[in-house]
Design an enzyme around this catalytic site. Structure first.
Site, PDB file in Angstrom:
ATOM      1  N   HIS A 147      61.640  23.458  20.092  1.00  0.00           N
ATOM      2  CA  HIS A 147      62.995  22.946  19.832  1.00  0.00           C
ATOM      3  C   HIS A 147      63.640  23.696  18.679  1.00  0.00           C
ATOM      4  O   HIS A 147      62.951  24.331  17.874  1.00  0.00           O
ATOM      5  CB  HIS A 147      62.962  21.451  19.513  1.00  0.00           C
ATOM      6  CG  HIS A 147      62.828  20.579  20.725  1.00  0.00           C
ATOM      7  ND1 HIS A 147      61.594  20.235  21.247  1.00  0.00           N
ATOM      8  CD2 HIS A 147      63.759  19.998  21.529  1.00  0.00           C
ATOM      9  CE1 HIS A 147      61.786  19.473  22.317  1.00  0.00           C
ATOM     10  NE2 HIS A 147      63.082  19.312  22.516  1.00  0.00           N
ATOM     11  N   LYS A 151      65.878  19.981  14.646  1.00  0.00           N
ATOM     12  CA  LYS A 151      65.294  18.754  15.199  1.00  0.00           C
ATOM     13  C   LYS A 151      64.460  18.048  14.132  1.00  0.00           C
ATOM     14  O   LYS A 151      63.650  18.689  13.458  1.00  0.00           O
ATOM     15  CB  LYS A 151      64.430  19.084  16.428  1.00  0.00           C
ATOM     16  CG  LYS A 151      63.877  17.832  17.107  1.00  0.00           C
ATOM     17  CD  LYS A 151      63.340  18.122  18.490  1.00  0.00           C
ATOM     18  CE  LYS A 151      62.711  16.900  19.139  1.00  0.00           C
ATOM     19  NZ  LYS A 151      63.676  15.811  19.369  1.00  0.00           N
TER      20      LYS A 151
HETATM   21  P1  NAD Z   1      72.686  15.691  15.742  1.00  0.00           P
HETATM   22  O1  NAD Z   1      72.086  15.630  14.373  1.00  0.00           O
HETATM   23  O2  NAD Z   1      73.419  16.896  16.159  1.00  0.00           O
HETATM   24  O3  NAD Z   1      73.689  14.454  15.956  1.00  0.00           O
HETATM   25  C1  NAD Z   1      73.412  13.147  15.556  1.00  0.00           C
HETATM   26  C2  NAD Z   1      74.714  12.578  15.038  1.00  0.00           C
HETATM   27  O4  NAD Z   1      74.530  11.174  14.815  1.00  0.00           O
HETATM   28  C3  NAD Z   1      75.140  13.217  13.701  1.00  0.00           C
HETATM   29  O5  NAD Z   1      76.505  13.599  13.790  1.00  0.00           O
HETATM   30  C4  NAD Z   1      74.899  12.086  12.706  1.00  0.00           C
HETATM   31  O6  NAD Z   1      75.748  12.146  11.594  1.00  0.00           O
HETATM   32  C5  NAD Z   1      75.176  10.877  13.592  1.00  0.00           C
HETATM   33  N1  NAD Z   1      74.694   9.611  13.041  1.00  0.00           N
HETATM   34  C6  NAD Z   1      73.565   9.377  12.378  1.00  0.00           C
HETATM   35  N2  NAD Z   1      73.536   8.088  11.991  1.00  0.00           N
HETATM   36  C7  NAD Z   1      74.674   7.521  12.443  1.00  0.00           C
HETATM   37  C8  NAD Z   1      75.234   6.229  12.354  1.00  0.00           C
HETATM   38  N3  NAD Z   1      74.612   5.255  11.689  1.00  0.00           N
HETATM   39  N4  NAD Z   1      76.408   5.987  12.959  1.00  0.00           N
HETATM   40  C9  NAD Z   1      77.062   6.972  13.624  1.00  0.00           C
HETATM   41  N5  NAD Z   1      76.601   8.241  13.727  1.00  0.00           N
HETATM   42  C10 NAD Z   1      75.412   8.493  13.136  1.00  0.00           C
HETATM   43  O7  NAD Z   1      71.483  15.373  16.735  1.00  0.00           O
HETATM   44  P2  NAD Z   1      71.444  15.566  18.329  1.00  0.00           P
HETATM   45  O8  NAD Z   1      70.844  16.886  18.646  1.00  0.00           O
HETATM   46  O9  NAD Z   1      72.753  15.174  18.920  1.00  0.00           O
HETATM   47  O10 NAD Z   1      70.323  14.493  18.696  1.00  0.00           O
HETATM   48  C11 NAD Z   1      70.492  13.114  18.398  1.00  0.00           C
HETATM   49  C12 NAD Z   1      69.249  12.362  18.847  1.00  0.00           C
HETATM   50  O11 NAD Z   1      69.130  12.468  20.262  1.00  0.00           O
HETATM   51  C13 NAD Z   1      67.938  12.924  18.285  1.00  0.00           C
HETATM   52  O12 NAD Z   1      67.041  11.856  18.069  1.00  0.00           O
HETATM   53  C14 NAD Z   1      67.433  13.813  19.405  1.00  0.00           C
HETATM   54  O13 NAD Z   1      66.028  14.005  19.376  1.00  0.00           O
HETATM   55  C15 NAD Z   1      67.857  12.984  20.589  1.00  0.00           C
HETATM   56  N6  NAD Z   1      67.987  13.722  21.847  1.00  0.00           N
HETATM   57  C16 NAD Z   1      67.618  13.059  22.965  1.00  0.00           C
HETATM   58  C17 NAD Z   1      67.774  13.641  24.190  1.00  0.00           C
HETATM   59  C18 NAD Z   1      67.408  12.850  25.422  1.00  0.00           C
HETATM   60  O14 NAD Z   1      67.567  13.372  26.551  1.00  0.00           O
HETATM   61  N7  NAD Z   1      66.973  11.590  25.279  1.00  0.00           N
HETATM   62  C19 NAD Z   1      68.297  14.941  24.295  1.00  0.00           C
HETATM   63  C20 NAD Z   1      68.664  15.605  23.132  1.00  0.00           C
HETATM   64  C21 NAD Z   1      68.521  14.973  21.906  1.00  0.00           C
END
Ligand code: NAD
Length: 260
Positions: A147, A151
């Protein structure tokens, strides 16, 4: 038209979901919930989503909530969805057991679809894994995931889910899943699944399950080249929960075999 509220709307997945929804035609991102520092002014012409930092204040009856943010926000979001009767699609990974049970608690009151990986290709990989586990019962099994450098959890939720699936099918306990081999002095035990996490650059998501036999090996591998791979599964999940009864669902409930 299905109205979406995206918690984590400013993040990598939030942006990919907005882009996929814009191309779908039957869903619209009505609001984005972000950290207070990420809030921006909504378009005065009323185009585009409303931005806010408090889901309870932003959500309206009839919305479907999609959450890709942080473990703490995942649990808080599930609680608000349960209180306000809002269907939830939840994708944040790296939650501990208490946080996962917080999400499950919401599913007693609203439909909740939770998945560590929303890609249709990974769904097929999981199904292929079941078949190879049956075909190669004595082979060693290792999981390698790659990743991007941003991450925050390791191993990935998908790698943990693949390992859980494999050890359950083989009748092994949780202790047989080993994250790396630091400190190992003896040979590899038969009942072990090694997990190995690479972090760097901009890899979006790459999972390989390697079966090693005597003189041969088989590898099942999925590579996400674009976050659209997850976003399209998320939108299918949103359509599903919009009409579902309260309960905890997975992508297997949404997408049947041979239904890409
Ligand atoms: P990222 O860091 O780019 O985005 C996360 C966003 O959430 C950020 O903008 C952050 O400021 C915001 N955030 C955090 N706490 C918050 C709150 N209390 N209220 C509102 N916003 C808040 O991360 P990402 O790459 O978008 O990934 C997010 C999550 O999704 C991670 O845990 C990642 O592992 C997971 N993910 C899951 C899948 C899946 O298919 N299930 C796929 C990709 C990523």
């Amino acid at each position: 038209m299905i109205s979406l509220v995206v918690v984590g709307g400013a993040g990598r997945m939030g942006r990919a979901i907005a882009e996929a929804a814009a191309g779908a035609g039957d869903l619209t991102v009505r609001a984005c919930v972000v950290r207070a520092a990420e809030t921006r002014a909504s378009d005065p012409a009323g185009d585009g989503p409303v931005w806010g930092s408090d889901l309870a204040a932003v959500a309206r009856p009839g919305d479907v909530v999609i959450e890709f943010s942080s473990p703490a926000a995942a649990v808080a979001t599930a609680k608000i969805c349960a209180e306000q009767g809002l269907p939830l699609v939840s994708g944040t990974t790296g939650l501990d057991a208490d946080a996962e049970s917080g999400i499950r608690a919401a599913a007693t009151r609203v439909p909740v679809l939770r998945a560590a990986n929303f890609s249709i290709g990974v769904l097929a990989l999981r199904r292929a894994l079941d078949a190879v586990l049956t075909a190669l019962p004595g082979w060693d099994l290792e999981i390698v995931e790659r990743h991007h450098r941003g991450k925050v959890d390791a191993p990935s939720g998908t790698a943990l889910e693949l390992a859980r699936r494999a050890r359950t099918q083989r009748g092994w306990g949780e202790e047989t899943v080993r994250n790396g081999r630091s400190g190992r002095t003896g040979p590899r035990p038969d009942a072990e699944i090694g997990l190995h996490s690479l972090r760097g650059g901009s890899w979006i998501g790459d999972h390989a399950v390697v079966f090693a036999g005597a003189g041969e090996w088989v590898e099942l591998r999925h590579v996400a080249q674009d976050r659209g791979a997850f976003a399209h599964g998320v939108l299918r999940a949103a359509r599903f929960v919009a009409d579902a009864a309260p309960g905890l669902y997975t992508l297997d409930d949404v997408i049947g075999t041979g239904d890409p």
